[in-house]
Design a protein around this motif. Structure first.
Motif, PDB file in Angstrom:
ATOM      1  N   GLY A   1       0.822  -1.207   0.000  1.00 35.50           N
ATOM      2  CA  GLY A   1       0.000   0.000   0.000  1.00 35.50           C
ATOM      3  C   GLY A   1       0.855   1.255   0.000  1.00 35.50           C
ATOM      4  O   GLY A   1       2.070   1.197   0.173  1.00 35.50           O
ATOM      5  N   GLY A   2       0.209   2.389  -0.213  1.00 34.62           N
ATOM      6  CA  GLY A   2       0.930   3.640  -0.204  1.00 34.62           C
ATOM      7  C   GLY A   2       0.149   4.746  -0.869  1.00 34.62           C
ATOM      8  O   GLY A   2      -1.054   4.616  -1.121  1.00 34.62           O
ATOM      9  N   LEU A   3       0.849   5.829  -1.140  1.00 39.10           N
ATOM     10  CA  LEU A   3       0.259   7.015  -1.765  1.00 39.10           C
ATOM     11  C   LEU A   3       0.657   7.052  -3.240  1.00 39.10           C
ATOM     12  O   LEU A   3       1.840   6.912  -3.568  1.00 39.10           O
ATOM     13  CB  LEU A   3       0.741   8.275  -1.058  1.00 39.10           C
ATOM     14  N   VAL A   4      -0.321   7.248  -4.101  1.00 35.80           N
ATOM     15  CA  VAL A   4      -0.054   7.290  -5.537  1.00 35.80           C
ATOM     16  C   VAL A   4      -0.973   8.322  -6.162  1.00 35.80           C
ATOM     17  O   VAL A   4      -2.075   8.587  -5.659  1.00 35.80           O
ATOM     18  CB  VAL A   4      -0.266   5.894  -6.165  1.00 35.80           C
ATOM     19  N   ARG A   5      -0.546   8.902  -7.258  1.00 32.40           N
ATOM     20  CA  ARG A   5      -1.372   9.879  -7.967  1.00 32.40           C
ATOM     21  C   ARG A   5      -2.398   9.172  -8.846  1.00 32.40           C
ATOM     22  O   ARG A   5      -2.212   8.028  -9.265  1.00 32.40           O
ATOM     23  CB  ARG A   5      -0.503  10.789  -8.817  1.00 32.40           C
ATOM     24  N   SER A   6      -3.452   9.871  -9.102  1.00 29.61           N
ATOM     25  CA  SER A   6      -4.483   9.357 -10.002  1.00 29.61           C
ATOM     26  C   SER A   6      -3.863   8.934 -11.328  1.00 29.61           C
ATOM     27  O   SER A   6      -3.034   9.649 -11.898  1.00 29.61           O
ATOM     28  CB  SER A   6      -5.531  10.438 -10.241  1.00 29.61           C
ATOM     29  N   GLY A   7      -4.240   7.737 -11.780  1.00 26.84           N
ATOM     30  CA  GLY A   7      -3.672   7.190 -13.000  1.00 26.84           C
ATOM     31  C   GLY A   7      -2.484   6.278 -12.770  1.00 26.84           C
ATOM     32  O   GLY A   7      -2.039   5.579 -13.695  1.00 26.84           O
ATOM     33  N   GLY A   8      -1.973   6.288 -11.554  1.00 28.60           N
ATOM     34  CA  GLY A   8      -0.815   5.480 -11.224  1.00 28.60           C
ATOM     35  C   GLY A   8      -1.158   4.034 -10.920  1.00 28.60           C
ATOM     36  O   GLY A   8      -2.319   3.607 -11.038  1.00 28.60           O
ATOM     37  N   SER A   9      -0.131   3.292 -10.501  1.00 27.75           N
ATOM     38  CA  SER A   9      -0.274   1.861 -10.237  1.00 27.75           C
ATOM     39  C   SER A   9       0.337   1.489  -8.892  1.00 27.75           C
ATOM     40  O   SER A   9       1.276   2.143  -8.424  1.00 27.75           O
ATOM     41  CB  SER A   9       0.418   1.039 -11.335  1.00 27.75           C
ATOM     42  N   LEU A  10      -0.204   0.440  -8.313  1.00 26.18           N
ATOM     43  CA  LEU A  10       0.348  -0.171  -7.110  1.00 26.18           C
ATOM     44  C   LEU A  10       0.137  -1.674  -7.193  1.00 26.18           C
ATOM     45  O   LEU A  10      -0.803  -2.135  -7.855  1.00 26.18           O
ATOM     46  CB  LEU A  10      -0.339   0.352  -5.843  1.00 26.18           C
TER      47      LEU A  10
ATOM     48  N   VAL B   1      -4.303   2.302   0.921  1.00 23.54           N
ATOM     49  CA  VAL B   1      -4.029   2.815  -0.429  1.00 23.54           C
ATOM     50  C   VAL B   1      -4.692   4.177  -0.541  1.00 23.54           C
ATOM     51  O   VAL B   1      -5.901   4.302  -0.340  1.00 23.54           O
ATOM     52  CB  VAL B   1      -4.578   1.863  -1.503  1.00 23.54           C
ATOM     53  N   THR B   2      -3.887   5.175  -0.843  1.00 22.05           N
ATOM     54  CA  THR B   2      -4.395   6.539  -1.000  1.00 22.05           C
ATOM     55  C   THR B   2      -4.072   7.021  -2.402  1.00 22.05           C
ATOM     56  O   THR B   2      -2.914   7.014  -2.810  1.00 22.05           O
ATOM     57  CB  THR B   2      -3.770   7.490   0.025  1.00 22.05           C
ATOM     58  N   VAL B   3      -5.104   7.431  -3.129  1.00 22.95           N
ATOM     59  CA  VAL B   3      -4.934   7.922  -4.493  1.00 22.95           C
ATOM     60  C   VAL B   3      -5.284   9.405  -4.512  1.00 22.95           C
ATOM     61  O   VAL B   3      -6.427   9.787  -4.230  1.00 22.95           O
ATOM     62  CB  VAL B   3      -5.822   7.153  -5.481  1.00 22.95           C
ATOM     63  N   SER B   4      -4.306  10.224  -4.844  1.00 21.06           N
ATOM     64  CA  SER B   4      -4.521  11.674  -4.863  1.00 21.06           C
ATOM     65  C   SER B   4      -4.944  12.138  -6.255  1.00 21.06           C
ATOM     66  O   SER B   4      -4.727  11.443  -7.252  1.00 21.06           O
ATOM     67  CB  SER B   4      -3.251  12.392  -4.423  1.00 21.06           C
TER      68      SER B   4
END
Length: 125
Positions: free
Chosen positions: A9-18, A121-124
């Motif tokens: 998990g983690g912080l990712v920008r919109s459109g990104g992947s995890l 999971v945080t999506v900014s």
């Protein structure tokens, strides 16, 4: 006694992947279904994806085409590849497994569900 160890998990920008991982350990003979669920703030826990012992998969409609669940049977590990992430995907993601243990010589088994502690999971925007 069993354990599910989640990571990824983690912080990712919109459109990104995890990519999330969940590894099972402990005393069991096999695992039936393994899956991922999520719970967003103020909402109920919901199914994201599940994979059976035979490899069949099922996805929530709102993640189809973006998320892929897979499983390494030798490592007792389930993965969730998440692409094209959206802010609405922000949640705590929980791993779930249905364990099986043989309890007598006739092959009768005890089965039970177990949950991991969750990974955020945080999506900014």
């Amino acid at each position: 006694q069993v354990e599910l160890a989640e990571s990824g998990g983690g912080l990712v920008r919109s459109g990104g992947s995890l990519r999330l991982s969940c590894t099972a350990s402990g005393r069991f003979d096999s695992i039936d279904n393994m899956g991922w669920y999520r719970q967003a703030p103020g909402k109920e826990r919901e199914l994201v994806a599940v994979i059976t012992s035979g490899g069949s998969t099922n996805y929530a409609d709102n993640v189809k085409g973006r998320f892929t669940i897979s499983r390494d049977y030798a490592k007792n590990t389930v993965y969730l590849q998440m692409n094209s992430l959206k802010p609405d995907d922000t949640a705590v993601y929980f791993c779930n497994a249905k364990f099986r243990r043989i309890i007598n010589v006739e092959g009768a088994a005890r089965t039970w569900d177990y949950w991991g502690k969750g990974t955020l999971v945080t999506v900014s925007q």
